[in-house]
Design an enzyme around this catalytic site. Structure first.
Site, PDB file in Angstrom:
ATOM      1  N   LYS A  13      22.467 -21.040  -7.859  1.00  0.00           N
ATOM      2  CA  LYS A  13      22.980 -22.198  -8.798  1.00  0.00           C
ATOM      3  C   LYS A  13      23.453 -21.293  -9.921  1.00  0.00           C
ATOM      4  O   LYS A  13      24.475 -21.598 -10.494  1.00  0.00           O
ATOM      5  CB  LYS A  13      21.876 -23.280  -9.135  1.00  0.00           C
ATOM      6  CG  LYS A  13      21.315 -23.930  -8.137  1.00  0.00           C
ATOM      7  CD  LYS A  13      20.472 -25.029  -8.581  1.00  0.00           C
ATOM      8  CE  LYS A  13      19.094 -24.585  -9.279  1.00  0.00           C
ATOM      9  NZ  LYS A  13      18.303 -23.861  -8.263  1.00  0.00           N
ATOM     10  N   ARG A  88      15.541 -31.911 -11.563  1.00  0.00           N
ATOM     11  CA  ARG A  88      14.661 -31.361 -10.435  1.00  0.00           C
ATOM     12  C   ARG A  88      13.989 -32.624  -9.804  1.00  0.00           C
ATOM     13  O   ARG A  88      13.346 -32.199  -8.918  1.00  0.00           O
ATOM     14  CB  ARG A  88      13.575 -30.495 -11.215  1.00  0.00           C
ATOM     15  CG  ARG A  88      13.986 -29.252 -11.632  1.00  0.00           C
ATOM     16  CD  ARG A  88      14.663 -28.298 -10.922  1.00  0.00           C
ATOM     17  NE  ARG A  88      14.231 -27.015 -10.680  1.00  0.00           N
ATOM     18  CZ  ARG A  88      14.787 -25.817 -11.681  1.00  0.00           C
ATOM     19  NH1 ARG A  88      15.689 -26.177 -12.465  1.00  0.00           N
ATOM     20  NH2 ARG A  88      14.071 -24.512 -11.655  1.00  0.00           N
ATOM     21  N   ARG A 127      16.801 -10.016  -8.484  1.00  0.00           N
ATOM     22  CA  ARG A 127      17.791 -10.373  -9.329  1.00  0.00           C
ATOM     23  C   ARG A 127      17.565  -9.483 -10.529  1.00  0.00           C
ATOM     24  O   ARG A 127      16.406  -9.287 -10.926  1.00  0.00           O
ATOM     25  CB  ARG A 127      17.198 -11.973  -9.805  1.00  0.00           C
ATOM     26  CG  ARG A 127      17.439 -12.933  -8.579  1.00  0.00           C
ATOM     27  CD  ARG A 127      17.987 -14.373  -9.095  1.00  0.00           C
ATOM     28  NE  ARG A 127      16.507 -14.879  -9.606  1.00  0.00           N
ATOM     29  CZ  ARG A 127      16.704 -16.282  -9.773  1.00  0.00           C
ATOM     30  NH1 ARG A 127      17.462 -17.141  -9.610  1.00  0.00           N
ATOM     31  NH2 ARG A 127      15.507 -16.790 -10.559  1.00  0.00           N
ATOM     32  N   ARG A 160      13.507 -11.426 -14.330  1.00  0.00           N
ATOM     33  CA  ARG A 160      12.714 -12.668 -15.073  1.00  0.00           C
ATOM     34  C   ARG A 160      11.280 -12.239 -14.585  1.00  0.00           C
ATOM     35  O   ARG A 160      11.078 -12.207 -13.378  1.00  0.00           O
ATOM     36  CB  ARG A 160      13.160 -13.825 -14.426  1.00  0.00           C
ATOM     37  CG  ARG A 160      14.264 -14.257 -14.957  1.00  0.00           C
ATOM     38  CD  ARG A 160      15.204 -15.437 -14.265  1.00  0.00           C
ATOM     39  NE  ARG A 160      14.112 -16.607 -13.855  1.00  0.00           N
ATOM     40  CZ  ARG A 160      14.606 -17.816 -13.424  1.00  0.00           C
ATOM     41  NH1 ARG A 160      15.803 -17.912 -13.394  1.00  0.00           N
ATOM     42  NH2 ARG A 160      13.731 -18.513 -13.245  1.00  0.00           N
ATOM     43  N   ARG A 171       7.190 -21.377  -7.056  1.00  0.00           N
ATOM     44  CA  ARG A 171       8.385 -22.046  -7.267  1.00  0.00           C
ATOM     45  C   ARG A 171       8.983 -22.580  -6.179  1.00  0.00           C
ATOM     46  O   ARG A 171       9.706 -24.064  -6.070  1.00  0.00           O
ATOM     47  CB  ARG A 171       9.282 -21.011  -8.154  1.00  0.00           C
ATOM     48  CG  ARG A 171       8.875 -20.557  -9.502  1.00  0.00           C
ATOM     49  CD  ARG A 171       9.577 -19.690  -9.985  1.00  0.00           C
ATOM     50  NE  ARG A 171      10.897 -19.766  -9.990  1.00  0.00           N
ATOM     51  CZ  ARG A 171      11.933 -18.718  -9.930  1.00  0.00           C
ATOM     52  NH1 ARG A 171      11.449 -17.555  -9.579  1.00  0.00           N
ATOM     53  NH2 ARG A 171      13.002 -19.043 -10.228  1.00  0.00           N
TER      54      ARG A 171
HETATM   55  P1  AMP Z   1      15.448 -21.950 -13.490  1.00  0.00           P
HETATM   56  O1  AMP Z   1      16.194 -20.968 -14.256  1.00  0.00           O
HETATM   57  O2  AMP Z   1      16.235 -23.121 -13.060  1.00  0.00           O
HETATM   58  O3  AMP Z   1      15.008 -21.384 -12.174  1.00  0.00           O
HETATM   59  O4  AMP Z   1      14.423 -22.596 -14.392  1.00  0.00           O
HETATM   60  C1  AMP Z   1      13.179 -21.536 -14.901  1.00  0.00           C
HETATM   61  C2  AMP Z   1      11.899 -22.608 -15.250  1.00  0.00           C
HETATM   62  O5  AMP Z   1      12.326 -23.205 -16.247  1.00  0.00           O
HETATM   63  C3  AMP Z   1      11.607 -23.283 -14.069  1.00  0.00           C
HETATM   64  O6  AMP Z   1      10.732 -22.601 -13.214  1.00  0.00           O
HETATM   65  C4  AMP Z   1      10.691 -24.541 -14.958  1.00  0.00           C
HETATM   66  O7  AMP Z   1       9.503 -24.068 -15.141  1.00  0.00           O
HETATM   67  C5  AMP Z   1      11.713 -24.643 -16.061  1.00  0.00           C
HETATM   68  N1  AMP Z   1      12.812 -25.712 -15.745  1.00  0.00           N
HETATM   69  C6  AMP Z   1      14.154 -25.466 -15.895  1.00  0.00           C
HETATM   70  N2  AMP Z   1      14.763 -26.560 -15.574  1.00  0.00           N
HETATM   71  C7  AMP Z   1      13.780 -27.527 -15.535  1.00  0.00           C
HETATM   72  C8  AMP Z   1      13.788 -28.847 -15.321  1.00  0.00           C
HETATM   73  N3  AMP Z   1      14.849 -29.606 -15.040  1.00  0.00           N
HETATM   74  N4  AMP Z   1      12.612 -29.717 -15.094  1.00  0.00           N
HETATM   75  C9  AMP Z   1      11.576 -29.004 -15.623  1.00  0.00           C
HETATM   76  N5  AMP Z   1      11.378 -27.525 -15.672  1.00  0.00           N
HETATM   77  C10 AMP Z   1      12.524 -26.890 -15.503  1.00  0.00           C
END
Ligand code: AMP
Length: 212
Positions: A13, A88, A127, A160, A171
């Site tokens: 994404k 989400r 990554r 990360r 996750r």
């Molecule tokens: P991502 O970069 O989208 O994988 O997001 C990293 C982390 O941020 C996720 O594992 C969640 O802990 C938090 N996070 C990101 N977007 C959301 C969302 N829409 N709702 C809840 N937690 C989020």
């Protein structure tokens, strides 16, 4: 135009959103990037989000929704945006629908990037992110020219914290787009599913095709 990018962690994404943003004038809004920025700056929101992120859990809806609504209320999001990592779940999707409806807009496209679990596990381990400009790399699929530095700006690359294998498992369990979220956009007639295991450029082309 408002677009949501859906897909499990590691589906691409973030990478695809950066490529689409470069090819179109769509503003890229990533809630994960916003949380990481807050963690880096040690804000109160960052400290709260970090406790969830470190475990591979989602940050609570009320916190995430408030942050996202504030972001789309800014002038640069008036004409449209591409959401990466939001929504989400259906609660978040409804909050976004409502906010857009209040300004006479809607989600025009929901793009679901599908990738098998086996491939996701392989991807999340490799990554790398640029600490200076946020560019994304992958050891195997999209490596930087020099192992430790960014092709774009020369900044240092890092991995990360939540890409550690034990967090990756959580996750993947907790953060796949739930069936009712996919159904929400299917019912709205805006869902497009794209095979995320194709080469990077083929996926980008398919996503661009879907929104044009
Ligand atoms: P991502 O970069 O989208 O994988 O997001 C990293 C982390 O941020 C996720 O594992 C969640 O802990 C938090 N996070 C990101 N977007 C959301 C969302 N829409 N709702 C809840 N937690 C989020």
């Amino acid at each position: 135009m408002f677009v949501v990018l859906l897909g499990p962690p590691g589906a691409g994404k973030g990478t695809q959103a950066q490529r689409i943003a470069a090819a179109t004038s769509l503003l890229h809004i990533s809630t994960g990037d916003m949380f990481r920025e807050n963690v880096k700056n040690e804000t109160a929101l960052g400290q709260l989000a970090k406790t969830y992120m470190d475990r591979g859990d989602l940050v609570p809806d009320e916190v995430t929704i408030e942050m996202l609504l504030e972001r789309i209320g800014r002038a640069d999001a008036a004409a449209g945006a591409m959401f990466d990592g939001f929504p989400r779940n259906v609660v978040q999707a409804r909050a976004l629908d409502q906010a857009l409806a209040a300004r006479g807009a809607r989600i025009d496209h929901a793009l679901l990037i599908s990738v098998s679990d086996q491939e996701l596990i392989a991807r999340l381990g490799g990554r790398w992110i640029c600490r200076s400009c946020g560019a994304l790399y992958h050891e195997r699929n999209d490596p930087p020219t020099k192992a430790d530095s960014c092709d774009r700006c020369g900044g240092p690359l890092y991995q990360r914290d939540d890409d550690r294998p034990e967090v990756v498992r959580t996750r993947l369990e907790k953060q796949k787009p739930p069936a009712d979220l996919i159904a929400h956009y299917r019912a709205a007639g805006v869902l497009n599913e794209i095979d995320g295991e194709q080469p990077l450029g083929v996926v980008t082309a398919a996503l661009l095709e879907a929104i044009r």
